[in-house]
Design a protein around this motif. Structure first.
Motif, PDB file in Angstrom:
ATOM      1  N   LEU A  60      16.190  -4.353   0.679  1.00  0.00           N
ATOM      2  CA  LEU A  60      15.166  -3.349   0.373  1.00  0.00           C
ATOM      3  C   LEU A  60      13.764  -3.913   0.551  1.00  0.00           C
ATOM      4  CD1 LEU A  60      16.598  -1.394  -2.700  1.00  0.00           C
ATOM      5  CD2 LEU A  60      16.244  -0.549  -0.383  1.00  0.00           C
ATOM      6  N   GLY A  61      13.587  -5.202   0.216  1.00  0.00           N
ATOM      7  CA  GLY A  61      12.289  -5.851   0.437  1.00  0.00           C
ATOM      8  C   GLY A  61      11.943  -5.895   1.907  1.00  0.00           C
ATOM      9  N   ILE A  62      12.933  -6.174   2.759  1.00  0.00           N
ATOM     10  CA  ILE A  62      12.715  -6.188   4.218  1.00  0.00           C
ATOM     11  C   ILE A  62      12.298  -4.787   4.684  1.00  0.00           C
ATOM     12  CG2 ILE A  62      13.871  -6.447   6.457  1.00  0.00           C
ATOM     13  CD1 ILE A  62      15.643  -8.606   5.086  1.00  0.00           C
ATOM     14  N   GLY A  63      12.993  -3.766   4.146  1.00  0.00           N
ATOM     15  CA  GLY A  63      12.664  -2.383   4.517  1.00  0.00           C
ATOM     16  C   GLY A  63      11.243  -2.010   4.131  1.00  0.00           C
ATOM     17  N   LYS A  64      10.826  -2.421   2.910  1.00  0.00           N
ATOM     18  CA  LYS A  64       9.453  -2.120   2.462  1.00  0.00           C
ATOM     19  C   LYS A  64       8.423  -2.796   3.364  1.00  0.00           C
ATOM     20  CE  LYS A  64      10.736  -1.558  -2.410  1.00  0.00           C
ATOM     21  NZ  LYS A  64      10.679  -2.163  -3.757  1.00  0.00           N
ATOM     22  N   CYS A  65       8.721  -4.032   3.768  1.00  0.00           N
ATOM     23  CA  CYS A  65       7.801  -4.744   4.686  1.00  0.00           C
ATOM     24  C   CYS A  65       7.698  -4.009   6.018  1.00  0.00           C
ATOM     25  CB  CYS A  65       8.278  -6.177   4.914  1.00  0.00           C
ATOM     26  SG  CYS A  65       8.178  -7.215   3.441  1.00  0.00           S
ATOM     27  N   TYR A  66       8.856  -3.580   6.575  1.00  0.00           N
ATOM     28  CA  TYR A  66       8.852  -2.817   7.825  1.00  0.00           C
ATOM     29  C   TYR A  66       7.992  -1.555   7.682  1.00  0.00           C
ATOM     30  CZ  TYR A  66      12.744  -5.550   9.818  1.00  0.00           C
ATOM     31  OH  TYR A  66      13.529  -6.544  10.327  1.00  0.00           O
ATOM     32  N   GLN A  67       8.169  -0.841   6.552  1.00  0.00           N
ATOM     33  CA  GLN A  67       7.440   0.416   6.342  1.00  0.00           C
ATOM     34  C   GLN A  67       5.931   0.181   6.288  1.00  0.00           C
ATOM     35  OE1 GLN A  67       8.622   2.565   2.839  1.00  0.00           O
ATOM     36  NE2 GLN A  67       7.146   4.202   3.154  1.00  0.00           N
ATOM     37  N   ASN A  68       5.505  -0.868   5.573  1.00  0.00           N
ATOM     38  CA  ASN A  68       4.068  -1.147   5.455  1.00  0.00           C
ATOM     39  C   ASN A  68       3.476  -1.670   6.758  1.00  0.00           C
ATOM     40  OD1 ASN A  68       3.087  -0.694   2.580  1.00  0.00           O
ATOM     41  ND2 ASN A  68       4.975  -1.814   2.209  1.00  0.00           N
ATOM     42  N   ILE A  69       4.257  -2.432   7.513  1.00  0.00           N
ATOM     43  CA  ILE A  69       3.801  -2.886   8.837  1.00  0.00           C
ATOM     44  C   ILE A  69       3.611  -1.662   9.739  1.00  0.00           C
ATOM     45  CG2 ILE A  69       4.499  -4.120  10.929  1.00  0.00           C
ATOM     46  CD1 ILE A  69       5.854  -6.194   9.055  1.00  0.00           C
ATOM     47  N   ALA A  70       4.532  -0.690   9.638  1.00  0.00           N
ATOM     48  CA  ALA A  70       4.426   0.550  10.437  1.00  0.00           C
ATOM     49  C   ALA A  70       3.143   1.303  10.099  1.00  0.00           C
ATOM     50  CB  ALA A  70       5.647   1.435  10.191  1.00  0.00           C
ATOM     51  N   VAL A  71       2.833   1.420   8.797  1.00  0.00           N
ATOM     52  CA  VAL A  71       1.604   2.112   8.360  1.00  0.00           C
ATOM     53  C   VAL A  71       0.372   1.445   8.968  1.00  0.00           C
ATOM     54  CG1 VAL A  71       0.124   2.580   6.371  1.00  0.00           C
ATOM     55  CG2 VAL A  71       2.573   3.019   6.215  1.00  0.00           C
ATOM     56  N   THR A  72       0.365   0.109   8.982  1.00  0.00           N
ATOM     57  CA  THR A  72      -0.782  -0.633   9.527  1.00  0.00           C
ATOM     58  C   THR A  72      -0.918  -0.395  11.029  1.00  0.00           C
ATOM     59  OG1 THR A  72      -0.331  -2.320   7.860  1.00  0.00           O
ATOM     60  CG2 THR A  72      -1.892  -2.894   9.589  1.00  0.00           C
ATOM     61  N   HIS A  73       0.219  -0.375  11.749  1.00  0.00           N
ATOM     62  CA  HIS A  73       0.163  -0.130  13.194  1.00  0.00           C
ATOM     63  C   HIS A  73      -0.328   1.278  13.499  1.00  0.00           C
ATOM     64  CE1 HIS A  73       1.481  -3.827  14.981  1.00  0.00           C
ATOM     65  NE2 HIS A  73       2.587  -3.878  14.248  1.00  0.00           N
ATOM     66  N   VAL A  74      -0.006   2.243  12.642  1.00  0.00           N
ATOM     67  CA  VAL A  74      -0.534   3.610  12.828  1.00  0.00           C
ATOM     68  C   VAL A  74      -2.055   3.587  12.739  1.00  0.00           C
ATOM     69  CG1 VAL A  74      -0.722   5.893  11.767  1.00  0.00           C
ATOM     70  CG2 VAL A  74       1.520   4.849  12.043  1.00  0.00           C
ATOM     71  N   LYS A  75      -2.586   2.879  11.730  1.00  0.00           N
ATOM     72  CA  LYS A  75      -4.043   2.809  11.553  1.00  0.00           C
ATOM     73  C   LYS A  75      -4.717   2.119  12.737  1.00  0.00           C
ATOM     74  CE  LYS A  75      -3.585   2.526   6.501  1.00  0.00           C
ATOM     75  NZ  LYS A  75      -4.179   3.812   6.163  1.00  0.00           N
ATOM     76  N   MET A  76      -3.995   1.199  13.414  1.00  0.00           N
ATOM     77  CA  MET A  76      -4.559   0.465  14.545  1.00  0.00           C
ATOM     78  C   MET A  76      -4.324   1.196  15.869  1.00  0.00           C
ATOM     79  SD  MET A  76      -3.409  -3.393  13.367  1.00  0.00           S
ATOM     80  CE  MET A  76      -4.378  -4.310  14.582  1.00  0.00           C
ATOM     81  N   GLY A  77      -3.562   2.318  15.831  1.00  0.00           N
ATOM     82  CA  GLY A  77      -3.317   3.077  17.062  1.00  0.00           C
ATOM     83  C   GLY A  77      -2.115   2.620  17.852  1.00  0.00           C
ATOM     84  N   ASN A  78      -1.285   1.707  17.280  1.00  0.00           N
ATOM     85  CA  ASN A  78      -0.091   1.220  17.971  1.00  0.00           C
ATOM     86  C   ASN A  78       1.119   2.078  17.557  1.00  0.00           C
ATOM     87  OD1 ASN A  78      -1.714  -0.892  18.952  1.00  0.00           O
ATOM     88  ND2 ASN A  78      -1.292  -2.128  17.148  1.00  0.00           N
ATOM     89  N   TYR A  79       1.198   3.315  18.077  1.00  0.00           N
ATOM     90  CA  TYR A  79       2.182   4.264  17.575  1.00  0.00           C
ATOM     91  C   TYR A  79       3.613   3.896  17.965  1.00  0.00           C
ATOM     92  CZ  TYR A  79      -2.158   6.866  17.087  1.00  0.00           C
ATOM     93  OH  TYR A  79      -3.440   7.233  16.773  1.00  0.00           O
TER      94      TYR A  79
END
Length: 645
Positions: free
Chosen positions: A118-137
């Motif tokens: 679950l910790g790995i999943g949370k990290c993936y989710q937060n990394i995804a949010v950051t890439h959205v903010k940077m435009g890396n969809y």
């Protein structure tokens, strides 16, 4: 309504003040305990302080999280992962996305070392949010889908709810796919209602409202925003309150209620600055600039546009930077400052091109296809296991009667015959399905290419529009025939590129020699060069350029040759223009020289007020190149630029 609104504002102010005093009292008490606390107690206190200050002062929350991390960073534990995750979250709030990614990846390393799924999943989710903010969809969708697989495996409904809402926003807000976005939103709303998770529900309602705003359905949007605001204020979710107020401001602008919009946006900016949630300051400053312009306060308008540009450059987020440049381009147009408008449209196109490319669209589809393929492989594996179980059960059945065996053999022969016919039909169906899939993929590819063509044409039309304004501004001393000829030359220089793309198998690169041959053919015809005793020769290396380089190069060559034909040769003397282009690794050197009268004595290109010279300098700057001029004795231009990137 006018009486209720001030009462509501006072109530919210006193409620916020009461909450702040209560929270401050609690944090002061916790800070006093740190002095005498054990290491384990200190860790717990720092976790509480980081969480509490995250709602009122992000910088202080970061400070406490770092102090907590110092106590545990030499070990891999749940506390280490907690502090890394919180630091990533806080830095995202401050638009420091590179730092956020660093901390999220450190948290991922800890979770992997602990084998904490679950910790790995949370990290993936937060990394995804950051890439959205940077435009890396493309990267964002990849990480989101990987996180969703982990959450579904662990059957964690709260985490699934939040992530499904995130994927809905990615589809609707970023990929402009409202159909898929609404599917994910509705699924997330149903799950949040079932689990009673009001924070997720308020977030998702806000996202649905944004979708309605884009569709201009303001009544629906306001209804959903009211529900989101009620939940957020009761549960004290400041991020959601900020988001709702921002959207109410946008609706007020659309409804031409500018003072009401100003009230909402000022309140948003105040809450952001007080809390340290700076991630969307850029958009708030843009909104305020738009409102002040509509209220005819030019000083305040330009102040907020400058603040928006400063914030966007600091955050280095391409989606925000492209929006700022587009807004500045349109503002300069409205102010009739066409030179600035042209500069901003070039910067906007560059930022937009970085966000929208065929490569990224292809990567997104590959990620989606990959995820779908993995699900199908699981289904096939499950069916295979079921078949194995059935085969074992059949083996355990004993057949004792010969007649039954013979009957089964006869039945088997019949079944084999039918199976053969079935397999033959299945093979034909498979071939047909494959052909349909190829046709479908071809249609999708053509659709993507058509979108890219429209995108490129739009960019070039914006450039043409800016060139027309500049030609109008600088063409007071010229006849209408001259102005039309110059405009025709520039547009033709760009149209040749589209003609070459149409005839070429490669839709991304054009050969420079082929392009120049077409351009020079136009000059021979339009200016009747043989009649004027003017010849043009070329010596071009095998150089292929993309549109981002070729459009500016074509306009530069067009401008220089037109200048030479008009001004270099006097008294009908024989004239010669030579064009040379050579490459050295990724660098191209373009030399254009004529045998005419050359430049006036002490001529400096930088101080020239002519449109031609300003265009040559501006276009060279656009391709990050340099231009040098000398008289030898005719005019000689040397342009050097990089062919990469």
């Amino acid at each position: 309504m006018k009486k209720i609104l001030p009462f509501f504002k006072r109530f919210f102010y006193f409620f916020s003040l009461f909450f702040y005093v209560l929270l401050t009292a609690q944090t002061d008490s916790l800070e006093q305990k740190i002095v005498k606390a054990s290491k384990e107690e200190k860790i717990e206190i720092y976790m509480q302080l980081a969480n509490k200050y995250s709602k009122i002062k992000v910088d202080k929350a970061i400070d406490y999280a770092k102090q907590g991390l110092e106590l545990v960073k030499t070990e891999n534990s749940k506390y280490t992962g907690f502090f890394y995750l919180r630091l990533g979250y806080f830095h995202n709030d401050k638009s420091e996305h590179v730092k956020a990614l660093f901390y999220y990846k450190k948290a991922l390393e800890v979770s992997e070392a602990l084998n904490y799924e679950l910790g790995i999943g949370k990290c993936y989710q937060n990394i995804a949010v950051t890439h959205v903010k940077m435009g890396n969809y493309d990267k964002a969708l990849d990480y989101d889908l990987k996180a969703l697989k982990i959450y579904e495996k662990n059957n964690d409904e709260n985490l699934i709810t939040g992530l499904v809402g995130n994927i809905g926003s990615l589809y609707s807000c970023r990929l402009k796919d409202d159909e898929n976005g609404l599917l994910y939103y509705n699924r997330a709303l149903e799950m949040s209602k079932k689990t009673g998770n009001n924070e997720f529900r308020s977030h998702i309602l806000g996202a649905v409202a944004e979708m309605y705003i884009r569709q201009k359905e303001f009544a629906k949007a306001k209804k959903v925003l009211k529900e989101s605001l009620d939940i957020a204020e009761k549960a004290n979710y400041p991020r959601v309150v900020i988001s709702v107020l921002s959207n109410l401001s946008l609706i007020s602008i659309e409804e031409k209620k500018y003072k009401e919009a100003l009230m909402y946006s000022k309140r948003v900016l105040k809450m952001r600055l007080e809390s340290g949630y700076t991630e969307d300051n850029t958009l708030t400053y843009l909104t305020l600039a738009d409102i002040y312009e509509k209220l005819d306060d030019i000083k305040a308008t330009e102040f907020h546009y400058n603040k928006a540009l400063s914030e966007a450059k600091t955050s280095k987020a391409l989606p925000q930077l492209s929006r700022v440049y587009e807004a500045l381009h349109e503002y300069a147009n409205r102010r009739k400052d066409y030179k600035k408008s042209y500069e901003y449209v070039l910067k906007y196109n560059k930022a937009k091109d970085s966000l929208f490319t065929i490569k990224k669209d292809k990567q997104l589809k590959e990620v989606q296809a990959k995820f779908g393929l993995e699900n199908k492989e699981k289904e096939i594996l499950l069916l295979t296991n079921e078949n194995k179980i059935k085969a074992l059960e059949n083996q355990n059945q004993s057949t004792t009667q010969v007649l039954l065996i013979m009957g089964l053999m006869t039945l088997t022969i019949i079944l084999l015959t039918l199976f053969g016919a079935y397999k033959n039909k299945q093979g034909n169906n498979k071939i047909l399905a494959e052909k349909n899939e190829v046709i479908s993929q071809t249609l999708k590819d053509r659709e993507i290419l058509l979108k890219e063509v429209h995108h490129r044409v739009k960019n070039n039309l914006q450039i043409v529009s800016s060139l027309l304004r500049l030609q109008y501004k600088f063409g007071n001393h010229k006849s209408s025939t001259e102005i039309l000829q110059e405009i025709q030359d520039k547009i033709h220089a760009m149209s040749i590129i589209h003609e070459r793309l149409y005839k070429s198998n490669n839709l991304s690169l054009i050969n420079l020699q082929t392009y120049l041959d077409n351009l020079l053919s136009h000059f021979n015809t339009s200016y009747d060069l043989p009649e004027q005793n003017i010849t043009i020769t070329t010596a071009i290396d095998n150089i292929n350029l993309g549109m981002d380089r070729l459009v500016p190069c074509g306009l530069i060559v067009n401008e220089i040759i037109a200048n030479s034909i008009k001004y270099a040769f006097q008294d009908n003397t024989n004239g010669h223009i030579s064009i040379k282009a050579s490459k050295n690794k990724d660098t191209c050197t373009l030399t254009i020289q004529d045998t005419g009268i050359g430049f006036p004595e002490n001529f400096e290109m930088e101080s020239s007020q002519s449109l031609g010279m300003q265009l040559i300098q501006g276009l060279t700057k656009q391709i990050k190149g340099t231009v040098e001029i000398i008289s030898n004795p005719g005019a000689c231009y040397t342009i050097t630029f990089s062919m990469a990137g």
